[in-house]
Design an enzyme around this catalytic site. Structure first.
Site, PDB file in Angstrom:
ATOM      1  N   GLU A 143      -3.435  48.483 -29.867  1.00  0.00           N
ATOM      2  CA  GLU A 143      -4.717  48.048 -29.902  1.00  0.00           C
ATOM      3  C   GLU A 143      -5.866  48.901 -29.407  1.00  0.00           C
ATOM      4  O   GLU A 143      -7.042  48.899 -29.779  1.00  0.00           O
ATOM      5  CB  GLU A 143      -5.062  46.457 -29.012  1.00  0.00           C
ATOM      6  CG  GLU A 143      -3.927  45.416 -29.836  1.00  0.00           C
ATOM      7  CD  GLU A 143      -2.791  45.175 -29.176  1.00  0.00           C
ATOM      8  OE1 GLU A 143      -2.234  44.458 -29.545  1.00  0.00           O
ATOM      9  OE2 GLU A 143      -2.405  46.244 -28.601  1.00  0.00           O
ATOM     10  N   PHE A 194       0.101  30.480 -22.232  1.00  0.00           N
ATOM     11  CA  PHE A 194       1.142  31.794 -23.210  1.00  0.00           C
ATOM     12  C   PHE A 194      -0.170  33.020 -23.526  1.00  0.00           C
ATOM     13  O   PHE A 194      -0.917  32.480 -24.364  1.00  0.00           O
ATOM     14  CB  PHE A 194       1.905  31.398 -24.170  1.00  0.00           C
ATOM     15  CG  PHE A 194       2.620  32.482 -24.944  1.00  0.00           C
ATOM     16  CD1 PHE A 194       3.639  33.198 -24.211  1.00  0.00           C
ATOM     17  CD2 PHE A 194       2.385  32.830 -26.186  1.00  0.00           C
ATOM     18  CE1 PHE A 194       4.284  34.320 -24.815  1.00  0.00           C
ATOM     19  CE2 PHE A 194       2.991  33.953 -26.783  1.00  0.00           C
ATOM     20  CZ  PHE A 194       3.834  34.547 -26.203  1.00  0.00           C
ATOM     21  N   GLN A 195       0.093  34.183 -23.180  1.00  0.00           N
ATOM     22  CA  GLN A 195      -1.070  35.188 -23.694  1.00  0.00           C
ATOM     23  C   GLN A 195      -2.400  34.777 -23.350  1.00  0.00           C
ATOM     24  O   GLN A 195      -3.383  35.130 -24.163  1.00  0.00           O
ATOM     25  CB  GLN A 195      -0.628  35.416 -25.255  1.00  0.00           C
ATOM     26  CG  GLN A 195       0.567  36.149 -25.520  1.00  0.00           C
ATOM     27  CD  GLN A 195       0.706  36.842 -26.882  1.00  0.00           C
ATOM     28  OE1 GLN A 195       0.061  36.257 -27.902  1.00  0.00           O
ATOM     29  NE2 GLN A 195       1.257  37.985 -26.937  1.00  0.00           N
ATOM     30  N   LYS A 207      -8.647  29.776 -30.180  1.00  0.00           N
ATOM     31  CA  LYS A 207      -7.947  29.451 -31.522  1.00  0.00           C
ATOM     32  C   LYS A 207      -8.509  28.081 -32.008  1.00  0.00           C
ATOM     33  O   LYS A 207      -8.751  28.253 -33.280  1.00  0.00           O
ATOM     34  CB  LYS A 207      -6.538  29.389 -31.131  1.00  0.00           C
ATOM     35  CG  LYS A 207      -5.621  29.325 -32.659  1.00  0.00           C
ATOM     36  CD  LYS A 207      -4.397  29.488 -32.314  1.00  0.00           C
ATOM     37  CE  LYS A 207      -3.578  29.314 -33.583  1.00  0.00           C
ATOM     38  NZ  LYS A 207      -1.998  29.637 -33.493  1.00  0.00           N
ATOM     39  N   MET A 222      -5.378  71.502 -18.809  1.00  0.00           N
ATOM     40  CA  MET A 222      -6.520  71.472 -17.817  1.00  0.00           C
ATOM     41  C   MET A 222      -5.899  71.122 -16.395  1.00  0.00           C
ATOM     42  O   MET A 222      -6.534  71.484 -15.495  1.00  0.00           O
ATOM     43  CB  MET A 222      -7.707  70.297 -18.456  1.00  0.00           C
ATOM     44  CG  MET A 222      -8.684  70.748 -17.592  1.00  0.00           C
ATOM     45  SD  MET A 222      -9.745  72.445 -17.851  1.00  0.00           S
ATOM     46  CE  MET A 222     -10.501  71.850 -19.391  1.00  0.00           C
TER      47      MET A 222
END
Length: 586
Positions: free
Chosen positions: A53, A115-116, A165, A483
């Site tokens: 993502e 959940f999630q 949802k 760097m």
């Protein structure tokens, strides 16, 4: 005539179509399956399946920055949203217009640690321009259209829309964008004419002027970049650009002093320090530009043009501030300049250019390619020479290679340079290149990378292969986090703590494992043929360029130092450096 109610997921898709979206970058999950089901049943929008993502947001950034459009991201709830946070923060700091759609658990489960579930609006509040939690399908269309307006107007930035949802699975009313008007957010576009006249008066009397422009000019559009170029040539003033502003003014123009800041050119930084009038356009006086604030351009009058009023006087107090879109403001400045028939002091300007010519004679970016070992600067130079006559877009990761690319690859037009400036996100360049290539399928897109940065998001090779995107990955491989190693050498007694990669993959085999083409270049005289072969290859190519492991990126303003105290490079024994006055620094 009212439209029939439709499922929330369908409202989302219809709003995207009405906003002109043609591609979105995403990764599915349970909470957003209703949207993915609607995607399956339409042919207006293409979906690019990334492998992480974070990469989805960077790809949307690349798409947005190379087109001027809003980039769109679709991720699921919980880890889908939290994985996107780095990309959202990157877009926020670099003013990139992105709309990120995140899934959320059903409204009745919010707050139950379902959940999630994650508090996406809470988590992203500080790293987005605005965010929404939609609780009714009847609010969906308004929120969708508002989000695009907020993301793309004023100072651009990312907007999150959190979508429970059940809202996606319930019917609601759709409203077209023509019926949506934001009540409170109305950025000031036209600058105050009185302030503009004050700015022109300061510039008219300048003896040692400089134009300092940033990413805000690029964000304002190609017209703003042309207006800037016209104004600079009309006035005869020198121009310097920030890292984010490269391409806003032609990189090969004789009035261009190069990039300024921590790894900017000697002439740009010295001119900024010694100027008597500074015209800052679409930049925010970032700490990487100013160095020690108390010693920044101590004798200059400062003019600041920016569409974001919160940027005015935030870091540096200015004498004249003009809030407005830079294209409108520069256009009005030009009109005022011409109507007043202003002609700056030509003797003073000639003397100023003579001083700048002396600074240029230092040749702060000069290097010597000697022998087989490839200097990273040479690799960038050869890439530039072999691609400058093509429609070429450059993205970078973050580190030494990023600064070398900014120094040695000349950009003559905007929207062709994509890099992570404010956040400095390793792993940005390759997924950004995927987004750029989706937007410009026939162009040459090159990600200039370091081996450490590339490994942050190397899984996106699968994305490039799946969508047949001929992105070229140009790894400058020195086996170090370059760097970090440089700072450890210069500031920490050469104690290279955890900056060397003891184990690296065989990048050629890695590319082949994903179905791409891999190349390794170990000698300087092999570079040109390898670059030509990569360009000619119809598909993604991973080039492993083995470069000098100990090369440092100069010039460099040490952290906490003023911008006229620069390390210009190694002296004969290779262990010391000289500052702006030629003094040896141990």
């Amino acid at each position: 005539m009212a439209q029939e109610p439709m499922l929330g997921a369908k409202i989302v898709l219809k709003a995207l179509v009405d906003q002109g979206v043609d591609v979105i970058f995403g990764y599915p999950g349970g909470a957003v399956l209703p949207i993915y089901d609607e995607l399956f049943q339409q042919n207006h929008i293409k979906h690019v399946l990334v492998r992480h993502e974070q990469a989805a947001v960077h790809a949307a950034e690349g798409y947005a920055r190379s087109t001027g459009k809003v980039g769109v991201v679709l991720v699921t709830s919980g880890p889908g949203a939290t994985n996107a946070v780095t990309g959202l923060t990157d877009a926020m700091l670099d003013s990139v217009p992105v709309v990120c759609l995140t899934g959320q658990v059903p409204t009745h489960l919010i707050g139950t640690d379902g959940f999630q579930e994650a508090d996406t609006t809470g988590i992203t509040r500080q790293c987005t321009k605005h965010n929404y939690l939609v609780k009714s399908p009847n609010d969906l269309a308004r929120v969708m259209h508002e989000a695009f307006y907020v993301a793309s107007t004023g100072r651009p930035g990312p907007v999150v829309i959190d979508l429970p949802k059940d809202v996606l699975m319930t019917k609601g009313e759709y409203m077209p964008p023509t019926r949506i008007k934001h009540k409170s957010y109305k950025p000031q576009v036209k600058g105050d004419l009185k302030r503009i006249e004050e700015a022109v008066a300061l510039l008219a009397n300048a003896k040692k002027p400089i134009i300092y422009a940033g990413g805000g000019v690029v964000n304002s559009g190609p017209a703003a970049c042309q207006l800037l170029t016209n104004f600079a040539r009309m006035s005869g003033f020198p121009v310097t650009l920030t890292l984010m502003g490269l391409g806003a003014y032609p990189g090969n123009d004789k009035q261009f002093l190069g990039m300024l800041g921590m790894h900017g050119t000697y002439e740009a930084n010295m001119a900024m320090h010694d100027c008597d009038v500074m015209l800052c356009i679409g930049a925010r006086f970032d700490d990487r530009v100013t160095g020690l604030l108390s010693a920044f351009s101590p004798n200059s009058k400062k003019i600041h043009i920016d569409i974001d009023p919160s940027s005015i006087n935030k870091n540096v107090a200015v004498d004249v501030a003009v809030v407005g879109d830079v294209a409108h403001v520069i256009e009005d400045m030009t009109k005022v300049w011409k109507s007043a028939q202003i002609r700056p002091d030509q003797d003073a300007l000639a003397a100023w250019w003579a001083q700048i010519t002396e600074w240029r004679a230092v040749e702060c970016l000069k290097f010597v390619q000697d022998g087989d070992v490839i200097k990273p600067q040479y690799a960038i130079q050869r890439l530039y020479e072999l691609t400058k006559d093509r429609e070429t877009y450059i993205t970078t990761e973050v580190g030494q290679h990023q600064m070398w690319a900014a120094q040695h690859y000349r950009f003559d037009k905007p929207n062709h340079w994509m890099t992570s400036g404010g956040l400095g996100t390793m792993g940005y360049g390759f997924p950004s290149a995927v987004g750029v290539q989706m937007a410009h399928p026939d162009a040459l897109v090159v990600d200039i990378s370091g081996e450490a940065s590339f490994m942050m998001n190397m899984q996106e090779l699968a994305t490039a292969v799946q969508y047949r995107l001929p992105v070229k990955i140009f790894i400058l491989n020195n086996r170090y986090m370059g760097m970090v190693r440089q700072w450890q050498e210069l500031l920490h007694g050469s104690r290279y703590s955890e900056s060397y990669s003891e184990a690296l993959p065989d990048f050629v085999k890695l590319a082949e494992a994903f179905g791409a083409v891999g190349m390794r270049v170990e000698k300087a005289d092999q570079l040109d043929d390898a670059i030509r072969a990569a360009i000619a290859t119809n598909g993604p190519v991973l080039m492993d360029i083995c470069v000098s492991q100990t090369e440092n990126c100069y010039p460099m303003i040490p952290s906490g130092k003023p911008h006229n105290e620069m390390l210009l490079g190694p002296v004969a024994d290779g262990e010391q450096a000289i500052d702006a006055e030629g003094q040896i620094l141990v």
